[in-house]
Design a protein around this motif. Structure first.
Motif, PDB file in Angstrom:
ATOM      1  N   PRO A 122       0.837  -1.207   0.000  1.00  0.00           N
ATOM      2  CA  PRO A 122       0.000   0.000   0.000  1.00  0.00           C
ATOM      3  C   PRO A 122       0.870   1.255   0.000  1.00  0.00           C
ATOM      4  N   THR A 123       0.337   2.319  -0.554  1.00  0.00           N
ATOM      5  CA  THR A 123       1.060   3.592  -0.588  1.00  0.00           C
ATOM      6  C   THR A 123       1.172   4.141   0.826  1.00  0.00           C
ATOM      7  N   PRO A 124       2.373   4.513   1.277  1.00  0.00           N
ATOM      8  CA  PRO A 124       2.528   5.050   2.635  1.00  0.00           C
ATOM      9  C   PRO A 124       1.706   6.320   2.825  1.00  0.00           C
ATOM     10  N   LEU A 125       1.254   6.533   4.052  1.00  0.00           N
ATOM     11  CA  LEU A 125       0.463   7.722   4.355  1.00  0.00           C
ATOM     12  C   LEU A 125       1.260   8.995   4.092  1.00  0.00           C
ATOM     13  N   ALA A 126       2.571   8.974   4.339  1.00  0.00           N
ATOM     14  CA  ALA A 126       3.398  10.165   4.097  1.00  0.00           C
ATOM     15  C   ALA A 126       3.350  10.572   2.635  1.00  0.00           C
ATOM     16  N   VAL A 127       3.291   9.588   1.733  1.00  0.00           N
ATOM     17  CA  VAL A 127       3.203   9.892   0.302  1.00  0.00           C
ATOM     18  C   VAL A 127       1.848  10.509  -0.016  1.00  0.00           C
ATOM     19  N   HIS A 128       0.771   9.930   0.521  1.00  0.00           N
ATOM     20  CA  HIS A 128      -0.563  10.511   0.339  1.00  0.00           C
ATOM     21  C   HIS A 128      -0.585  11.964   0.823  1.00  0.00           C
ATOM     22  N   ARG A 129       0.062  12.196   1.965  1.00  0.00           N
ATOM     23  CA  ARG A 129       0.046  13.527   2.557  1.00  0.00           C
ATOM     24  C   ARG A 129       0.761  14.532   1.651  1.00  0.00           C
ATOM     25  N   ARG A 130       1.945  14.172   1.166  1.00  0.00           N
ATOM     26  CA  ARG A 130       2.674  15.106   0.294  1.00  0.00           C
ATOM     27  C   ARG A 130       1.907  15.356  -0.997  1.00  0.00           C
ATOM     28  N   GLU A 131       1.286  14.316  -1.550  1.00  0.00           N
ATOM     29  CA  GLU A 131       0.507  14.506  -2.775  1.00  0.00           C
ATOM     30  C   GLU A 131      -0.665  15.453  -2.538  1.00  0.00           C
ATOM     31  N   ALA A 132      -1.336  15.322  -1.398  1.00  0.00           N
ATOM     32  CA  ALA A 132      -2.462  16.201  -1.086  1.00  0.00           C
ATOM     33  C   ALA A 132      -1.998  17.650  -0.929  1.00  0.00           C
ATOM     34  N   ILE A 133      -0.856  17.836  -0.298  1.00  0.00           N
ATOM     35  CA  ILE A 133      -0.321  19.191  -0.124  1.00  0.00           C
ATOM     36  C   ILE A 133       0.040  19.794  -1.473  1.00  0.00           C
ATOM     37  N   LEU A 134       0.733  19.032  -2.303  1.00  0.00           N
ATOM     38  CA  LEU A 134       1.121  19.535  -3.627  1.00  0.00           C
ATOM     39  C   LEU A 134      -0.107  19.874  -4.464  1.00  0.00           C
ATOM     40  N   THR A 135      -1.139  19.047  -4.387  1.00  0.00           N
ATOM     41  CA  THR A 135      -2.376  19.333  -5.128  1.00  0.00           C
ATOM     42  C   THR A 135      -2.992  20.649  -4.671  1.00  0.00           C
ATOM     43  N   ALA A 136      -3.033  20.865  -3.366  1.00  0.00           N
ATOM     44  CA  ALA A 136      -3.592  22.115  -2.838  1.00  0.00           C
ATOM     45  C   ALA A 136      -2.784  23.322  -3.301  1.00  0.00           C
ATOM     46  N   LEU A 137      -1.463  23.212  -3.310  1.00  0.00           N
ATOM     47  CA  LEU A 137      -0.615  24.321  -3.756  1.00  0.00           C
ATOM     48  C   LEU A 137      -0.798  24.587  -5.245  1.00  0.00           C
ATOM     49  N   ARG A 138      -0.914  23.515  -6.028  1.00  0.00           N
ATOM     50  CA  ARG A 138      -1.142  23.701  -7.468  1.00  0.00           C
ATOM     51  C   ARG A 138      -2.497  24.354  -7.714  1.00  0.00           C
ATOM     52  N   ASP A 139      -3.527  23.925  -6.971  1.00  0.00           N
ATOM     53  CA  ASP A 139      -4.871  24.471  -7.162  1.00  0.00           C
ATOM     54  C   ASP A 139      -4.905  25.975  -6.953  1.00  0.00           C
ATOM     55  N   HIS A 140      -4.021  26.472  -6.113  1.00  0.00           N
ATOM     56  CA  HIS A 140      -4.015  27.904  -5.812  1.00  0.00           C
ATOM     57  C   HIS A 140      -2.829  28.620  -6.444  1.00  0.00           C
ATOM     58  N   ALA A 141      -2.189  27.985  -7.417  1.00  0.00           N
ATOM     59  CA  ALA A 141      -1.128  28.613  -8.225  1.00  0.00           C
ATOM     60  C   ALA A 141      -0.032  29.226  -7.363  1.00  0.00           C
ATOM     61  N   ALA A 142       0.323  28.540  -6.286  1.00  0.00           N
ATOM     62  CA  ALA A 142       1.391  29.045  -5.420  1.00  0.00           C
ATOM     63  C   ALA A 142       2.749  28.829  -6.082  1.00  0.00           C
ATOM     64  N   ALA A 143       3.592  29.845  -6.047  1.00  0.00           N
ATOM     65  CA  ALA A 143       4.939  29.746  -6.613  1.00  0.00           C
ATOM     66  C   ALA A 143       6.007  29.893  -5.535  1.00  0.00           C
ATOM     67  N   ARG A 144       5.757  30.745  -4.551  1.00  0.00           N
ATOM     68  CA  ARG A 144       6.725  30.986  -3.469  1.00  0.00           C
ATOM     69  C   ARG A 144       6.142  30.382  -2.200  1.00  0.00           C
ATOM     70  N   VAL A 145       6.800  29.330  -1.698  1.00  0.00           N
ATOM     71  CA  VAL A 145       6.192  28.478  -0.671  1.00  0.00           C
ATOM     72  C   VAL A 145       7.082  28.385   0.567  1.00  0.00           C
ATOM     73  N   LEU A 146       6.459  28.486   1.731  1.00  0.00           N
ATOM     74  CA  LEU A 146       7.123  28.245   3.016  1.00  0.00           C
ATOM     75  C   LEU A 146       6.751  26.849   3.512  1.00  0.00           C
ATOM     76  N   ASP A 147       7.746  26.052   3.889  1.00  0.00           N
ATOM     77  CA  ASP A 147       7.491  24.779   4.578  1.00  0.00           C
ATOM     78  C   ASP A 147       7.858  25.001   6.037  1.00  0.00           C
ATOM     79  N   LEU A 148       6.861  25.285   6.860  1.00  0.00           N
ATOM     80  CA  LEU A 148       7.086  25.635   8.259  1.00  0.00           C
ATOM     81  C   LEU A 148       7.098  24.368   9.104  1.00  0.00           C
ATOM     82  N   GLY A 149       8.237  24.132   9.777  1.00  0.00           N
ATOM     83  CA  GLY A 149       8.439  22.852  10.450  1.00  0.00           C
ATOM     84  C   GLY A 149       8.840  21.804   9.430  1.00  0.00           C
ATOM     85  N   CYS A 150       9.834  22.142   8.609  1.00  0.00           N
ATOM     86  CA  CYS A 150      10.197  21.308   7.452  1.00  0.00           C
ATOM     87  C   CYS A 150      10.876  20.008   7.833  1.00  0.00           C
ATOM     88  N   GLY A 151      11.361  19.883   9.073  1.00  0.00           N
ATOM     89  CA  GLY A 151      12.010  18.640   9.497  1.00  0.00           C
ATOM     90  C   GLY A 151      13.201  18.307   8.634  1.00  0.00           C
TER      91      GLY A 151
END
Length: 499
Positions: free
Chosen positions: A279-308
């Motif tokens: 099965p696809t790891p949850l971390a992969v699902h999470r990153r895909e969901a975040i990237l989709t949200a950023l693409r939907d709103h045409a974000a170009a300059r992005v902050l990853d707060l708590g980037c680990g």
């Protein structure tokens, strides 16, 4: 740092055969250049009855810093003083292990053309290391070496002999003795276990470290009672590499049990794996969901707060649409790992210009965070104490005010679906809380109302009809015309400053 290796001999087999086995002549003092200093090999004593070879490693602290450790354009350096003032020149560590494998590479492989029979025979051996970091103390040293046939004499070094009440330091004096091991086995034990005891490596642990571990551990690591701890520490607790190494060790044990070749067992396992895709790891699902949200709103300059350690930053760098990426974390260690993972010191100029990493606390306002299209808080809020949330809220939504904010956090209702998670426990020991869907929606709605955002909720991972998805995502969008009540904003700001 210093290590001595001593053997005794007889008229038929003089101890000076050690020089042939190590490929280093007892009458010479030799020096070998390394990327972090100079390794010296000399013989304090060389008689037929007793012979001692010494490895002295002079560490160049400046060269060690310059060699990398994640530095370079956009790098996240360690504390400036700690880079130069540390125990690396004095205490046995992965530096000494690398020097052993470099200077005595033929001996580690058991190769000796002039004395092949001696290379294959057990020798009376005595190894002395005057200063060895041992996270786990003398007990762990014994647990690691005694199952391999060593007699262990280990003594904890006190923090200060003038103040015994301060207790012991993390360093030990170690003497190992054996008459049942070959020189090759002894060197391979030291090569693996020195960095394991130190629980740190001076270089980035790449995937090829798994092969190095299995080569050095051949014949003894699969059956060692502490093989899990050894594997995890040797690979710097990198989960993916540790899992790969453990899988391969299990194949070796199965092959030995069935008296067959590893390749035969490996083929059977691969065929079975093809029938049951992972099965696809949850971390992969999470990153895909975040990237989709950023693409939907045409974000170009992005902050990853708590980037680990930079997993999301790496995914963002793969898409040219994200022209500026900033990773922020309170942990210098995490930023250092992120810098190494991203290979910032080897990145091309154009790619390096797109990314920055810097240290910062989300509990305080920071002018550097203003003016960005989007900010991501992925699995961050649950690591804060609840009284600290107003401070984070104001720092992100009230001060930085990006157009889009993406927040993900665990859905505590889904925890009943994790078979390995005991009832009533949170998913990670550092989680201060985990919210239900209702609690998360209430918090996000209140934040949006206070700061002039609209909020949308999206599931992340399989959406269970009874308990919802494993991760919940809130997508905040700044309203075109915001009329945030001054009294509410002022109250939030006061809470943030108080926190």
């Amino acid at each position: 740092m210093f290590l001595t290796l001593t053997t005794t001999g007889t008229p038929e087999h003089p101890a000076t055969d050690l020089g042939f086995l190590l490929h280093k002549h007892p009458e010479k003092a030799q020096a070998f250049s390394t990327s972090f200093g100079t390794a010296h090999v000399l013989y304090p004593e060389a008689e037929d009855q007793r012979c001692t070879a010494a490895l002295l490693l002079e560490v160049d602290a400046v060269a060690l810093v310059r060699r990398g450790k994640g530095k370079g354009r956009g790098g996240a350096p360690d504390a400036a003083l700690a880079q130069y003032v540390n125990d690396r020149p004095y205490a046995a560590s992965s530096l000494l292990a690398v020097a052993l494998s470099s200077v005595f590479s033929s001996a580690m492989r058991g190769v000796c053309k002039s004395r092949p029979e001696r290379a294959a025979e057990p020798l009376p051996l005595r190894v002395e290391i005057p200063a060895l970091p041992a996270r786990g103390g003398p007990d762990l040293v014994r647990r690691l070496f005694e199952p391999l046939g060593w007699t262990v004499d280990v003594e904890a070094v006190p923090l200060d002999t003038a103040f015994p009440e301060w207790g012991d330091s993390r360093y030990v004096r170690l003497v190992l003795e054996s008459e049942t091991l070959t020189l090759s086995n002894a060197l391979r034990h030291l090569y693996v276990l020195l960095p394991v005891l130190d629980d740190a490596k001076h270089y980035w642990v790449a995937p090829d470290e798994v092969d190095k571990l299995l080569r050095a551990g051949a014949g003894w690591l699969p059956g060692h009672p502490e093989h899990k701890l050894i594997t995890s520490r040797y690979l710097s607790r990198r989960w993916s590499l540790t899992r790969e190494a453990m899988d391969r060790l299990e194949l070796i044990r199965l092959a030995e049990t069935d008296d067959s070749e590893v390749e035969e067992i490996d083929n059977a396992v691969e065929a079975e794996a093809e029938r049951e895709p992972k099965p696809t790891p949850l971390a992969v699902h999470r990153r895909e969901a975040i990237l989709t949200a950023l693409r939907d709103h045409a974000a170009a300059r992005v902050l990853d707060l708590g980037c680990g350690e930079g997993h999301l930053v790496r995914e963002l760098l793969r898409e040219p649409r994200f022209t500026e990426i900033v990773g922020v974390d309170v942990s210098v260690r995490a930023l250092t790992i992120a810098s190494r993972r991203l290979k910032l010191d080897r990145m091309g100029e154009r790619q390096a210009a797109r990314v920055r990493l810097f240290q910062g606390s989300l509990a305080y306002t920071d002018k550097r965070l203003k003016g960005y299209d989007a900010a991501v808080l992925s699995e961050v809020i649950e690591h804060l104490d609840l009284p600290r949330l107003p401070a984070l809220e104001y720092a992100v939504f009230g001060s930085a005010r990006p157009r889009t904010v993406v927040v993900t956090t665990p859905n505590v209702e889904y925890n009943v679906r994790w078979e390995t998670l005991p009832a009533g426990h949170v998913r990670h020991r550092d989680h201060r809380f985990e919210w239900t869907r209702g609690e998360f929606r209430a918090w996000a709605g209140a934040v949006a109302e206070r700061h002039g955002y609209d909020v949308e909720f999206r599931p992340v991972g399989p959406d269970d009809p009874e308990v919802g998805p494993p991760t919940q995502l809130a997508l905040f969008t700044l309203r075109t015309i915001t009329e945030t009540p001054a009294t509410t904003a002022t109250a939030t700001e006061k809470e943030a400053k108080a926190a």
